[in-house]
Motif scaffolding. Sequence first.
Motif, PDB file in Angstrom:
ATOM      1  N   VAL A  21     -16.179 -55.884 -40.984  1.00 15.32           N
ATOM      2  CA  VAL A  21     -15.276 -57.039 -40.972  1.00 15.32           C
ATOM      3  C   VAL A  21     -14.216 -56.852 -42.054  1.00 15.32           C
ATOM      4  O   VAL A  21     -14.409 -56.129 -43.028  1.00 15.32           O
ATOM      5  N   ASP A  22     -13.099 -57.553 -41.857  1.00 10.15           N
ATOM      6  CA  ASP A  22     -11.990 -57.573 -42.809  1.00 10.15           C
ATOM      7  C   ASP A  22     -12.049 -58.947 -43.467  1.00 10.15           C
ATOM      8  O   ASP A  22     -11.874 -59.960 -42.795  1.00 10.15           O
ATOM      9  N   ALA A  23     -12.337 -58.997 -44.764  1.00  8.30           N
ATOM     10  CA  ALA A  23     -12.494 -60.280 -45.462  1.00  8.30           C
ATOM     11  C   ALA A  23     -11.322 -60.482 -46.402  1.00  8.30           C
ATOM     12  O   ALA A  23     -11.065 -59.649 -47.267  1.00  8.30           O
ATOM     13  N   ARG A  24     -10.598 -61.585 -46.199  1.00  4.50           N
ATOM     14  CA  ARG A  24      -9.443 -61.893 -47.057  1.00  4.50           C
ATOM     15  C   ARG A  24      -9.717 -63.198 -47.801  1.00  4.50           C
ATOM     16  O   ARG A  24     -10.082 -64.194 -47.175  1.00  4.50           O
ATOM     17  N   PHE A  25      -9.504 -63.173 -49.108  1.00  5.02           N
ATOM     18  CA  PHE A  25      -9.676 -64.375 -49.931  1.00  5.02           C
ATOM     19  C   PHE A  25      -8.326 -64.682 -50.577  1.00  5.02           C
ATOM     20  O   PHE A  25      -7.724 -63.810 -51.184  1.00  5.02           O
ATOM     21  N   ALA A  26      -7.860 -65.928 -50.454  1.00  3.36           N
ATOM     22  CA  ALA A  26      -6.564 -66.325 -51.019  1.00  3.36           C
ATOM     23  C   ALA A  26      -6.771 -67.585 -51.857  1.00  3.36           C
ATOM     24  O   ALA A  26      -7.300 -68.582 -51.373  1.00  3.36           O
ATOM     25  N   PHE A  27      -6.368 -67.491 -53.124  1.00  2.00           N
ATOM     26  CA  PHE A  27      -6.648 -68.562 -54.088  1.00  2.00           C
ATOM     27  C   PHE A  27      -5.379 -69.314 -54.459  1.00  2.00           C
ATOM     28  O   PHE A  27      -4.307 -68.721 -54.596  1.00  2.00           O
ATOM     29  N   LYS A  28      -5.536 -70.613 -54.681  1.00  4.42           N
ATOM     30  CA  LYS A  28      -4.458 -71.447 -55.215  1.00  4.42           C
ATOM     31  C   LYS A  28      -5.036 -72.343 -56.298  1.00  4.42           C
ATOM     32  O   LYS A  28      -6.197 -72.762 -56.202  1.00  4.42           O
ATOM     33  N   VAL A  29      -4.208 -72.645 -57.308  1.00  4.41           N
ATOM     34  CA  VAL A  29      -4.625 -73.569 -58.370  1.00  4.41           C
ATOM     35  C   VAL A  29      -3.578 -74.662 -58.481  1.00  4.41           C
ATOM     36  O   VAL A  29      -2.374 -74.391 -58.363  1.00  4.41           O
ATOM     37  N   LYS A  30      -4.037 -75.902 -58.685  1.00  6.13           N
ATOM     38  CA  LYS A  30      -3.082 -76.991 -58.873  1.00  6.13           C
ATOM     39  C   LYS A  30      -2.423 -76.822 -60.234  1.00  6.13           C
ATOM     40  O   LYS A  30      -3.089 -76.600 -61.241  1.00  6.13           O
TER      41      LYS A  30
END
Length: 319
Positions: A244-253
């Motif tokens: 599988v291709d696992a993508r994690f994308a993070f954002k912070v307030k």
Amino acid sequence: MTSGYRFSFPPYPIGWFQVAYSDEVKPGDVRPLQYFGKELVLFRSDTGKVGVLDAYCPHLGAHLGHGGTVVGESVKCPFHAWQFDGSGTCTEVPYAGKIPKAAKIRPWEVRDVNGLIMVWHHPNGDAPTWEIPEFPETTSDEWTEYVVRRWKIRTRNQEMAENAVDCQHFHYLHGTPNHPTATIDPKGHIFNSVLNTAMETPMGPVEGQVHAQMYGFGFNVTRFTGLVETMLVNSVTAIDEEYVDARFAFKVKKDGGADIAKGIGRAFVQEITRQVEQDMPIWENKKHVKPPILAEGDGPISQFRRWCRQFYADPNAIP
Ligand code: FES
Ligand SMILES: [Fe+2]
């Protein structure tokens, strides 16, 4: 030897799956994709519309993702210049008076939402029965841009998804100070869960709550509320029966001066990254035990597996 024997469920479930980030594909871009054991082509037309088609040209079989170019709303085959639009219809055969009736390519349902390009996969080719909503954080200036991480992992969607409800592994594998408990609320294709946990930061462990929403197996939004609000969009797309291709994308307030490049923001990214890298050798080598032998405190694993059934078209698949 393939790893298929480790699982009792098929490799390609039903649902929406990410194939790219929106900003990776500009108008005029064409790129090859390999997902669901297939060759695909992704392109963005001159007016900005994204198309995903099976990759092989029905004329003489060229791969549209290798050398294809965008012309208006269509992708042009590099071999003899036939053109196909996002619906897979042949719009041009430059040297012939007539376009052959059978000149069509299978189109995939595509959405360009939350900064992600998603396709709908159904093993029988059925149309989408639900949509991925747009999340306000993904268009708001109050949140940082995505910071992304990506892994190719030798496992299947369901195995990675089960991690979220496997309460005891957080302590024993990841070393979290507490043993989190999960409160779950599965609603149709959405699996809601709230985990009370603690996150390691430069200031020591910070208590917080993790709200996760899985939209099927392909797409998961996790919001961590504690000292700083953080958001993680993660997607898992099957490449083939092995990986599988696992993508994690993070954002912070951003309020309170939070910055994803430092402080709590960076700690959050590092902590999740560390956990994935600890999970990887487990996922890549474990088998799916069915039914599992469970003990008190394991978390809602059985309820999770019941929810999983809806994502398989094959009635013989027993998740
Ligand atoms: S193979 Fe694509 S136009 Fe001939
Ligand atoms: Fe984990």
